[in-house]
Design an enzyme around this catalytic site. Structure first.
Site, short mmCIF file in Angstrom:
data_model
loop_
_atom_site.label_atom_id
_atom_site.label_comp_id
_atom_site.label_asym_id
_atom_site.label_seq_id
_atom_site.Cartn_x
_atom_site.Cartn_y
_atom_site.Cartn_z
N TYR A 137 18.72 64.48 82.72
CA TYR A 137 18.51 64.71 81.28
C TYR A 137 17.27 63.94 80.85
O TYR A 137 17.27 62.70 80.85
CB TYR A 137 19.75 64.27 80.51
CG TYR A 137 19.74 64.46 79.01
CD1 TYR A 137 18.82 65.29 78.37
CD2 TYR A 137 20.68 63.81 78.23
CE1 TYR A 137 18.85 65.46 77.00
CE2 TYR A 137 20.71 63.98 76.85
CZ TYR A 137 19.80 64.80 76.24
OH TYR A 137 19.82 64.96 74.88
N LYS A 165 18.05 69.04 82.33
CA LYS A 165 18.08 69.39 80.91
C LYS A 165 16.79 68.82 80.34
O LYS A 165 16.65 67.61 80.19
CB LYS A 165 19.30 68.79 80.21
CG LYS A 165 19.32 69.04 78.71
CD LYS A 165 20.48 68.32 78.01
CE LYS A 165 20.42 68.56 76.51
NZ LYS A 165 21.49 67.82 75.78
#
Length: 297
Positions: A137, A165
């Protein structure tokens, strides 16, 4: 045989709270069931939208445990396990595996500001410490550091890392990762507003805030892009645009919790240092939901 690459809409789940501020387990189960029933491709408990940084370790475990139970194997459960303390991140990862999460979401370490080589060491240590597949992320707006494309791609060659992400908002960086990533590695937008663009460049979907309130719409957009129906995806993106705008008029998850409260899914209850949405923003948020067909006028 290699596992199928992650694809589609993953909802970054809100964590419902009761009036006294404890985790609302009934509302959480109902929210997860609604999301899965609406067709989302994966659920992501205990991330930024889930106010994970204000959950105790016991609460964190319980939120993921409930999510796993309610999902019951129907979609992947990508459990937030990130920390700016690598050993804590490993310990949380081990616990998330023990309660049935299928994947881990690990954010770049906030506040410490490690250089690129240190971030690589951090992620590799987590992968060494727990054998669940990891979604990286990257969200510089929250962590004050950016995982550069070269670093992300260096991790991506390791099959233990299955996706990123990408919430840098930097399309040049995101498209570099898409162009050069190995086949097993998914690129998921971390910004709802960039979902169409990221997927048009060959990305695989989104870990979404707004799908908390409009799961079927964001899922349909991803599905349209997956089958190459750009016209339908653009129509859905235009329909989602007012909701996406409204969902970020204040810091996430303040507006999305207000939306879900208006829709009757949970209380408009957050934990300090977050507070409820300013009343002056309520008409905008309500109008966006009505326009999207998520709320009666």
């Amino acid at each position: 045989m290699m596992a199928q690459r992650l694809f589609g809409c993953g909802t970054a789940l809100c964590t419902p709270f009761t009036a006294d501020g404890s985790v609302d387990e009934v509302a959480l189960r109902a929210l997860v069931e609604w999301q899965v029933g609406a067709g989302v491709h994966m659920v992501v408990p205990c991330g930024s939208t889930g106010e994970a940084v204000t959950l105790t370790p016991v609460e964190h475990r319980r939120v993921v445990e409930i999510t796993v139970e309610q999902v019951n194997g129907r979609v992947p459960v990508i459990a937030g396990a990130g920390s700016n303390d690598t050993q804590r991140a490993i310990a949380t990862s081990i616990e998330m595996k023990a309660i049935g999460a299928t994947h881990l979401l690990h954010v770049t370490p906030m506040y410490n500001k490690p250089p690129q080589r240190a971030m690589l060491a951090h992620f590799r240590a987590i992968a060494d410490g727990c054998d669940l597949p990891i979604v990286i992320y990257n969200v510089p707006g929250r962590t004050a550091i950016n995982l550069e494309a070269r670093s992300c791609l260096e991790l991506a060659v390791d099959p233990r890392f299955v996706a990123v992400k990408e919430a840098s908002g930097n399309l040049a960086q995101i498209t570099e990762i898409i162009r050069e990533r190995p086949d097993h590695f998914a690129v998921l937008s971390g910004d709802d507003s960039l979902t169409l663009s990221v997927m048009a460049h060959g990305g695989d979907g989104v870990i979404s805030v707004v799908s908390n309130a409009v799961p079927a719409l964001m899922t349909a957009l991803c599905d349209a892009m997956g089958r190459g129906d750009l016209l339908e995806a653009r129509r859905l993106d235009a329909r989602l645009a007012p909701v996406i705008h409204a969902a970020f008029v204040e810091s996430n998850p303040i507006p999305i919790k207000a939306m879900l409260a208006m829709m009757g899914h949970l209380r408009d209850q957050l934990r300090l240092p977050l507070v409820s949405l300013l009343e002056t923003h309520h008409p905008l948020v309500r109008a966006a939901l009505v326009q999207a067909g998520a709320l009666a006028s």
